[in-house]
Design a protein around this motif. Structure first.
Motif, mmCIF file in Angstrom:
data_model
loop_
_atom_site.group_PDB
_atom_site.id
_atom_site.type_symbol
_atom_site.label_atom_id
_atom_site.label_comp_id
_atom_site.label_asym_id
_atom_site.label_seq_id
_atom_site.Cartn_x
_atom_site.Cartn_y
_atom_site.Cartn_z
ATOM 1 N N GLU A 1 0.825 -1.207 0.000
ATOM 2 C CA GLU A 1 0.000 0.000 0.000
ATOM 3 C C GLU A 1 0.865 1.265 0.000
ATOM 4 O O GLU A 1 0.573 2.223 -0.720
ATOM 5 C CB GLU A 1 -0.936 0.014 1.205
ATOM 6 N N ASP B 1 2.427 1.659 -3.478
ATOM 7 C CA ASP B 1 1.434 2.183 -4.427
ATOM 8 C C ASP B 1 1.197 3.672 -4.200
ATOM 9 O O ASP B 1 1.117 4.452 -5.149
ATOM 10 C CB ASP B 1 0.105 1.425 -4.301
ATOM 11 N N PHE B 2 1.082 4.054 -2.936
ATOM 12 C CA PHE B 2 0.861 5.460 -2.607
ATOM 13 C C PHE B 2 2.021 6.329 -3.094
ATOM 14 O O PHE B 2 1.823 7.367 -3.716
ATOM 15 C CB PHE B 2 0.672 5.617 -1.092
ATOM 16 N N LYS C 1 4.192 5.641 -5.442
ATOM 17 C CA LYS C 1 4.221 5.634 -6.911
ATOM 18 C C LYS C 1 3.227 6.644 -7.475
ATOM 19 O O LYS C 1 3.560 7.434 -8.361
ATOM 20 C CB LYS C 1 3.904 4.231 -7.422
ATOM 21 N N LYS C 2 2.002 6.638 -6.933
ATOM 22 C CA LYS C 2 0.985 7.594 -7.398
ATOM 23 C C LYS C 2 1.387 9.018 -7.069
ATOM 24 O O LYS C 2 1.157 9.943 -7.858
ATOM 25 C CB LYS C 2 -0.363 7.262 -6.762
ATOM 26 N N LEU C 3 1.976 9.223 -5.930
ATOM 27 C CA LEU C 3 2.409 10.556 -5.512
ATOM 28 C C LEU C 3 3.491 11.095 -6.444
ATOM 29 O O LEU C 3 3.469 12.258 -6.832
ATOM 30 C CB LEU C 3 2.900 10.516 -4.070
ATOM 31 N N GLU D 1 4.018 10.187 -9.541
ATOM 32 C CA GLU D 1 3.522 10.344 -10.905
ATOM 33 C C GLU D 1 2.864 11.697 -11.109
ATOM 34 O O GLU D 1 2.808 12.197 -12.222
ATOM 35 C CB GLU D 1 2.507 9.248 -11.236
ATOM 36 N N ASN D 2 2.354 12.307 -10.117
ATOM 37 C CA ASN D 2 1.652 13.587 -10.229
ATOM 38 C C ASN D 2 2.567 14.738 -10.157
ATOM 39 O O ASN D 2 3.392 15.204 -9.828
ATOM 40 C CB ASN D 2 0.556 13.716 -9.170
#
Length: 148
Positions: A137, A140-141, A143-145, A147-148
């Motif tokens: 988790e 994933d968090f 990675k998403k952070l 990417e933005n």
């Protein structure tokens, strides 16, 4: 592994005996861990401090020559339940030990297997089940952070 009522009483009494050595009006003692050592071959249940001084010792008949591979896992669950019961009774609250300190399960080489109980005013030891999947988790968090 099922333990008899007599063995339950022996283990709980040994823990009480060990913990009672840290009660009274003495100065606070710096002990970081109380070590619980179940011995699968001899049935001994030893409790000792950081300096390897024995605080209590009993023989648990059901453990003698127990050759199951999940011995420590079974013992961990059992000891954790006893320690939680004793914690609810308050026997760990007024000890002369500086917090934080832990009650740990160790193997015969005295290597820590797991922390069974952590006593601290503002820290809580959580169950491994609660932490399952946390690494994924967090990955994933992150990675998403990123990417933005």
């Amino acid at each position: 592994m099922k333990l008899s009522a007599q063995s339950n009483i022996l283990i709980e009494s040994a823990i009480r005996e060990a913990v009672n050595q840290f009660t009274g009006d003495e100065e606070q003692t710096i002990v970081t861990d109380i070590h619980l050592l179940p011995k699968q071959d001899s049935g001994e249940f030893c409790i000792f401090n950081d300096d390897e001084e024995e605080l209590a010792k009993v023989i648990i008949e059901e453990w003698i020559d127990n050759d199951t591979e999940d011995f420590y896992q079974n013992i961990e669950r059992f000891l954790r339940s006893i320690l939680n019961k004793l914690k609810e009774e308050g026997i760990f609250e007024h000890l002369t030990l500086l917090k934080p300190y832990s009650v740990v399960l160790v193997d015969e080489e005295k290597e820590t297997i797991t922390d069974l109980l952590l006593m601290d005013d503002d820290t809580m030891l959580v169950n491994d089940e609660l932490l399952k999947g946390l690494d994924e988790e967090l990955d994933d968090f992150l990675k998403k952070l990123l990417e933005n």
